[in-house]
Design a protein around this motif. Structure first.
Motif, PDB file in Angstrom:
ATOM      1  N   ASP A 157       0.812  -1.128  -0.110  1.00 34.03           N
ATOM      2  CA  ASP A 157       0.013  -0.095  -0.019  1.00 34.03           C
ATOM      3  C   ASP A 157       0.875   1.319   0.009  1.00 34.03           C
ATOM      4  N   ALA A 158       2.163   1.048  -0.369  1.00 38.79           N
ATOM      5  CA  ALA A 158       3.092   2.402   0.130  1.00 38.79           C
ATOM      6  C   ALA A 158       2.679   3.365  -1.003  1.00 38.79           C
ATOM      7  N   GLU A 159       2.285   2.919  -2.288  1.00 40.34           N
ATOM      8  CA  GLU A 159       1.905   3.943  -3.461  1.00 40.34           C
ATOM      9  C   GLU A 159       0.700   4.374  -3.117  1.00 40.34           C
ATOM     10  N   VAL A 160      -0.102   3.785  -2.718  1.00 38.88           N
ATOM     11  CA  VAL A 160      -1.639   4.455  -2.178  1.00 38.88           C
ATOM     12  C   VAL A 160      -1.239   5.336  -1.365  1.00 38.88           C
ATOM     13  N   TYR A 161      -0.567   5.238  -0.146  1.00 37.79           N
ATOM     14  CA  TYR A 161      -0.274   6.108   0.901  1.00 37.79           C
ATOM     15  C   TYR A 161       0.266   7.386   0.366  1.00 37.79           C
ATOM     16  N   ALA A 162       1.511   7.196  -0.595  1.00 38.52           N
ATOM     17  CA  ALA A 162       2.102   8.404  -1.172  1.00 38.52           C
ATOM     18  C   ALA A 162       1.106   9.231  -2.062  1.00 38.52           C
ATOM     19  N   ARG A 163       0.124   8.444  -2.673  1.00 39.27           N
ATOM     20  CA  ARG A 163      -0.545   9.422  -3.596  1.00 39.27           C
ATOM     21  C   ARG A 163      -1.680  10.218  -2.735  1.00 39.27           C
ATOM     22  N   TYR A 174       2.305  21.507  -3.168  1.00 39.04           N
ATOM     23  CA  TYR A 174       3.659  20.892  -2.642  1.00 39.04           C
ATOM     24  C   TYR A 174       3.497  19.359  -3.269  1.00 39.04           C
ATOM     25  N   ALA A 175       2.360  19.065  -3.965  1.00 37.61           N
ATOM     26  CA  ALA A 175       2.087  17.678  -4.284  1.00 37.61           C
ATOM     27  C   ALA A 175       3.390  16.878  -4.533  1.00 37.61           C
ATOM     28  N   ASP A 176       4.067  17.216  -5.511  1.00 36.65           N
ATOM     29  CA  ASP A 176       5.175  16.433  -6.051  1.00 36.65           C
ATOM     30  C   ASP A 176       6.189  16.123  -4.881  1.00 36.65           C
ATOM     31  N   PHE A 177       6.478  17.398  -3.992  1.00 33.48           N
ATOM     32  CA  PHE A 177       7.440  17.068  -2.954  1.00 33.48           C
ATOM     33  C   PHE A 177       6.934  16.169  -1.977  1.00 33.48           C
ATOM     34  N   VAL A 178       5.692  16.206  -1.590  1.00 35.79           N
ATOM     35  CA  VAL A 178       5.198  15.517  -0.585  1.00 35.79           C
ATOM     36  C   VAL A 178       5.170  13.938  -1.140  1.00 35.79           C
ATOM     37  N   TYR A 179       4.956  13.645  -2.340  1.00 37.36           N
ATOM     38  CA  TYR A 179       4.624  12.471  -2.920  1.00 37.36           C
ATOM     39  C   TYR A 179       6.174  11.864  -2.759  1.00 37.36           C
ATOM     40  N   GLN A 180       7.262  12.598  -2.834  1.00 37.91           N
ATOM     41  CA  GLN A 180       8.551  11.989  -2.886  1.00 37.91           C
ATOM     42  C   GLN A 180       8.990  11.699  -1.403  1.00 37.91           C
ATOM     43  N   VAL A 181       8.621  12.647  -0.461  1.00 41.64           N
ATOM     44  CA  VAL A 181       8.718  12.420   1.233  1.00 41.64           C
ATOM     45  C   VAL A 181       8.070  11.116   1.544  1.00 41.64           C
ATOM     46  N   ALA A 182       6.839  11.082   0.852  1.00 38.25           N
ATOM     47  CA  ALA A 182       5.912   9.876   1.374  1.00 38.25           C
ATOM     48  C   ALA A 182       6.727   8.532   0.948  1.00 38.25           C
ATOM     49  N   ARG A 183       7.232   8.418  -0.230  1.00 37.45           N
ATOM     50  CA  ARG A 183       7.912   7.319  -0.602  1.00 37.45           C
ATOM     51  C   ARG A 183       9.366   7.300   0.271  1.00 37.45           C
ATOM     52  N   VAL A 184      10.064   8.121   0.517  1.00 42.03           N
ATOM     53  CA  VAL A 184      11.019   7.920   1.515  1.00 42.03           C
ATOM     54  C   VAL A 184      10.577   7.516   2.947  1.00 42.03           C
ATOM     55  N   ASN A 185       9.633   8.112   3.429  1.00 38.33           N
ATOM     56  CA  ASN A 185       9.103   7.589   4.853  1.00 38.33           C
ATOM     57  C   ASN A 185       8.459   6.082   4.767  1.00 38.33           C
ATOM     58  N   ALA A 186       8.111   5.505   3.531  1.00 39.04           N
ATOM     59  CA  ALA A 186       7.700   4.308   3.578  1.00 39.04           C
ATOM     60  C   ALA A 186       9.090   3.325   3.473  1.00 39.04           C
ATOM     61  N   ALA A 187      10.106   3.881   3.252  1.00 37.80           N
ATOM     62  CA  ALA A 187      11.369   3.036   3.173  1.00 37.80           C
ATOM     63  C   ALA A 187      12.372   3.547   4.259  1.00 37.80           C
ATOM     64  N   THR A 188      11.675   4.210   5.324  1.00 31.43           N
ATOM     65  CA  THR A 188      12.607   4.430   6.496  1.00 31.43           C
ATOM     66  C   THR A 188      12.649   3.630   7.753  1.00 31.43           C
ATOM     67  N   GLU A 189      13.777   3.270   8.208  1.00 28.59           N
ATOM     68  CA  GLU A 189      13.673   2.486   9.412  1.00 28.59           C
ATOM     69  C   GLU A 189      12.832   3.099  10.698  1.00 28.59           C
ATOM     70  N   GLY A 190      12.128   2.343  11.285  1.00 24.23           N
ATOM     71  CA  GLY A 190      11.499   2.792  12.356  1.00 24.23           C
ATOM     72  C   GLY A 190      10.088   3.717  12.244  1.00 24.23           C
ATOM     73  N   VAL A 191       9.724   3.703  10.927  1.00 24.51           N
ATOM     74  CA  VAL A 191       8.537   4.524  10.696  1.00 24.51           C
ATOM     75  C   VAL A 191       7.497   3.601  10.235  1.00 24.51           C
ATOM     76  N   THR A 192       6.267   3.850  10.817  1.00 24.98           N
ATOM     77  CA  THR A 192       5.168   3.335  10.704  1.00 24.98           C
ATOM     78  C   THR A 192       3.991   4.269  10.060  1.00 24.98           C
ATOM     79  N   LEU A 193       3.392   3.917   9.001  1.00 25.18           N
ATOM     80  CA  LEU A 193       2.576   4.571   8.150  1.00 25.18           C
ATOM     81  C   LEU A 193       0.912   4.270   8.372  1.00 25.18           C
TER      82      LEU A 193
END
Length: 296
Positions: A157-163, A174-193
């Motif tokens: 669901d990472a892509e759904v979360y990012a969109r 800021y949609a494009d920037f936030v989309y990239q940040v969300a993708r990074v969040n999904a791959a970050t250690e210790g982060v739950t979405l």
């Protein structure tokens, strides 16, 4: 829990660590970004790109007395990457920080209220016991009059979360920037979405990063047609219970002083620990911090 040096050190180290992990995730996802971080005299200095709000330091004057040599090294780190030099400084830091920064030509450009409360959640109509919290945390549930469903985001669901996160910022540009940040969040250690859904449709997002029993609430975003439905309140309650069930004793977030985000946090039991000041060297300006991984 008092808003003293011991608490400030926990909050600042947790936020610095969470952002360092995000920088590491960006480096893995986008190798050409040059994202990296370093530690100098107890200060975490992050580079996430010249215009990223994560490109700054955390912890200046909190763990060691700052020196001119340490600032020389930090400034060189950013200078080598053609990036501005920003320090996010707690007022509980060593008093010598102010004189040192002023003497080197820094100026204040931004304020952030750091708010905290005990992890866990006490509902308006009932008190949820610890055993019940542990059983329910992380499970989808219905909260509020509109039956908002909260669920944890998995890899699928990472892509759904990012969109969804990006759509919440589209009207602000800021949609494009936030989309990239969300993708990074999904791959970050210790982060739950987390996703909030209404009748099966995602309408809001939020994130939670844990370090040292400290829960950092971030990643809040709500799609325009999903606002005023109680989604962010439901996400806040769910994350507090989720954090408590995983051993956290403190939850915190950052907000613009006097903002709606701060008022909402205070309505839910948060109180201001201190107000940080962001300092910049020379004529540099702060990147917009409204959609970083450390937002509310």
């Amino acid at each position: 829990m008092f808003a003293d040096l011991a608490l400030a050190r926990r909050l600042e180290r947790a936020e610095g660590t969470n952002n360092a992990r995000a920088v590491e995730a960006r480096a893995r996802l986008f190798p050409d970004s040059g994202a990296t971080w370093t530690e100098v005299a107890g200060v975490y200095a992050m580079f996430d790109g010249p215009e990223s709000p994560l490109t700054q330091t955390f912890g200046l004057g909190m763990f060691e007395t700052p020196t001119a040599d340490a600032l020389d090294a930090i400034e060189a780190f950013y200078g080598e990457r053609s990036a501005p030099v920003h320090h996010e400084v707690s007022p509980i830091a060593d008093p010598s920080v102010l004189a040192l920064l002023s003497a080197r030509g820094y100026r204040p450009i931004e304020l952030t209220s750091v708010l905290y409360r005990e992890a866990g959640w006490v509902g308006q109509a009932r008190q949820v016991g610890q055993a019940t919290e542990a059983a329910e945390a992380g499970r989808a549930g219905h909260v509020g009059p509109d039956a908002i469903t909260i669920r944890t985001v998995g890899d699928a669901d990472a892509e759904v979360y990012a969109r969804t996160a990006a759509d919440g910022w589209r009207d602000s540009g800021y949609a494009d920037f936030v989309y990239q940040v969300a993708r990074v969040n999904a791959a970050t250690e210790g982060v739950t979405l987390f996703l909030a859904e209404l009748e099966g449709r995602p309408i809001a997002t939020a994130a939670l990063a844990i370090h040292g029993r400290v829960a950092n609430l971030a990643g809040a975003s709500t799609m325009p047609d999903g606002r005023r439905r109680g989604a962010q309140n439901a996400l806040l309650e769910h994350r507090l219970r989720f954090a408590a069930a995983r051993g956290c004793d403190i939850a915190f977030m950052g907000a613009l002083p006097g903002s709606g985000s701060q008022r909402n946090a205070e309505r839910h039991g948060f109180r201001v620990a201190y107000t940080r000041v962001k300092w910049t060297l020379g004529d540099g300006e702060a990147a917009d911090s409204s959609s970083t991984t450390i937002g509310a």
